[in-house]
Design a protein around this motif. Structure first.
Motif, short mmCIF file in Angstrom:
data_model
loop_
_atom_site.label_atom_id
_atom_site.label_comp_id
_atom_site.label_asym_id
_atom_site.label_seq_id
_atom_site.Cartn_x
_atom_site.Cartn_y
_atom_site.Cartn_z
N GLU A 120 10.74 -47.55 2.58
CA GLU A 120 9.62 -46.72 1.79
C GLU A 120 8.47 -47.01 2.98
N ALA A 121 8.19 -47.06 4.32
CA ALA A 121 6.97 -46.26 5.10
C ALA A 121 7.40 -45.12 5.00
N LEU A 122 8.23 -44.08 5.16
CA LEU A 122 8.35 -43.02 5.07
C LEU A 122 7.65 -41.82 4.11
N LEU A 123 7.86 -42.84 3.01
CA LEU A 123 6.91 -42.44 1.75
C LEU A 123 5.98 -42.45 1.97
N LEU A 124 5.65 -43.83 2.26
CA LEU A 124 3.80 -43.95 2.09
C LEU A 124 3.77 -43.29 2.71
N GLU A 125 3.99 -42.90 4.20
CA GLU A 125 3.50 -42.20 4.93
C GLU A 125 2.76 -40.55 4.30
N LEU A 126 4.17 -40.13 3.87
CA LEU A 126 4.17 -38.26 3.73
C LEU A 126 3.17 -38.74 2.42
N ASP A 127 3.37 -39.60 1.43
CA ASP A 127 2.24 -39.59 0.53
C ASP A 127 1.03 -39.75 0.92
N ARG A 128 0.40 -40.83 1.77
CA ARG A 128 -0.84 -40.02 2.35
C ARG A 128 -1.10 -39.57 3.05
N THR A 129 -0.58 -38.31 3.99
CA THR A 129 -0.94 -37.60 5.00
C THR A 129 -0.33 -36.19 4.23
N GLY A 130 0.69 -35.53 3.76
CA GLY A 130 1.06 -34.36 3.25
C GLY A 130 2.28 -34.59 4.04
N PRO A 131 2.99 -33.36 4.09
CA PRO A 131 4.14 -32.84 5.03
C PRO A 131 3.92 -33.11 6.46
N ARG A 132 4.95 -33.86 7.14
CA ARG A 132 4.81 -33.86 8.24
C ARG A 132 5.95 -33.43 9.60
N ILE A 133 5.87 -33.73 10.34
CA ILE A 133 7.52 -32.96 11.79
C ILE A 133 7.85 -34.67 11.70
N GLN A 134 8.87 -34.11 11.93
CA GLN A 134 9.92 -35.50 11.87
C GLN A 134 9.26 -36.70 13.26
N ALA A 135 9.21 -35.86 13.81
CA ALA A 135 7.92 -36.33 15.26
C ALA A 135 7.03 -36.87 15.39
N GLN A 136 6.47 -36.51 14.36
CA GLN A 136 5.12 -37.25 14.04
C GLN A 136 5.25 -38.40 13.40
N LEU A 137 6.57 -38.31 12.42
CA LEU A 137 6.57 -39.38 11.25
C LEU A 137 7.49 -40.40 12.03
N SER A 138 7.79 -40.40 13.25
CA SER A 138 8.38 -41.11 14.03
C SER A 138 7.38 -41.75 14.33
N GLU A 139 6.41 -41.50 15.43
CA GLU A 139 5.21 -41.66 15.27
C GLU A 139 4.06 -42.62 14.69
N ALA A 140 4.32 -41.94 13.51
CA ALA A 140 3.72 -42.88 12.72
C ALA A 140 4.02 -44.19 12.08
N LEU A 141 5.42 -44.30 12.42
CA LEU A 141 6.11 -44.91 11.93
C LEU A 141 6.22 -46.15 12.34
N GLY A 142 6.48 -46.03 14.27
CA GLY A 142 6.32 -47.16 15.09
C GLY A 142 8.16 -46.98 15.09
#
Length: 152
Positions: free
Chosen positions: A38-60
């Motif tokens: 759910e955190a990954l979905l919400l992060e993409l909803d908030r920010t738009g497309p992201r590189i997986q490394a950016q998702l890793s950093e954002a989600l901790g």
């Protein structure tokens, strides 16, 4: 801080974390989601497309955890991956229409879980909680670099 106070604080934090995660898992299961997705979905909803490394950093999360979540969400049709421009090793992850609809459902669920979690607390306390919890998280964040003073 004496041990009794430290123990009470640490136990309260531990129990809240465990129970909140368990409650979230129960609420997410009917949507076909596991905690973290759910955190990954919400992060993409908030920010738009992201590189997986950016998702890793954002989600901790560690990169392999994000890779696994992305694979599962891609298999269920909620995200899609494309190759990043200029870096053939990187994947850009974005929500599909189904993923956007699921993120909207997660937002409703997440709001209900937050209301359930803080039920009975004074409004001023609820307003202060995000800042207090963020500061506490920063205090124990092992990913941060040690702060060095002038005398270090």
């Amino acid at each position: 801080m004496d041990f009794a106070q430290a123990d009470a604080l640490n136990q309260a934090i531990r129990l809240l974390s465990l129970r909140h995660r368990a409650r979230a898992a129960t609420l997410l299961a009917p949507l076909g989601l596991h905690p973290g997705q759910e955190a990954l979905l919400l992060e993409l909803d908030r920010t738009g497309p992201r590189i997986q490394a950016q998702l890793s950093e954002a989600l901790g999360c560690e990169p392999p955890s994000v890779t696994l979540m992305v694979r599962k969400l891609e298999a269920s049709g909620h995200v899609r991956r494309t190759q990043a421009r200029g870096d053939k090793r990187a994947s850009v992850v974005e929500l599909t229409a189904a993923g956007k609809a699921l993120a909207d459902r997660v937002k409703q669920l997440w709001s209900a879980l937050a209301e359930e979690t803080v039920r009975g607390l004074p409004a001023a306390t609820v307003a202060d909680l995000p800042g207090v919890l963020a500061a506490m998280t920063a205090n124990v964040d092992t990913r941060r670099r040690p702060v060095r003073g002038k005398d270090a």
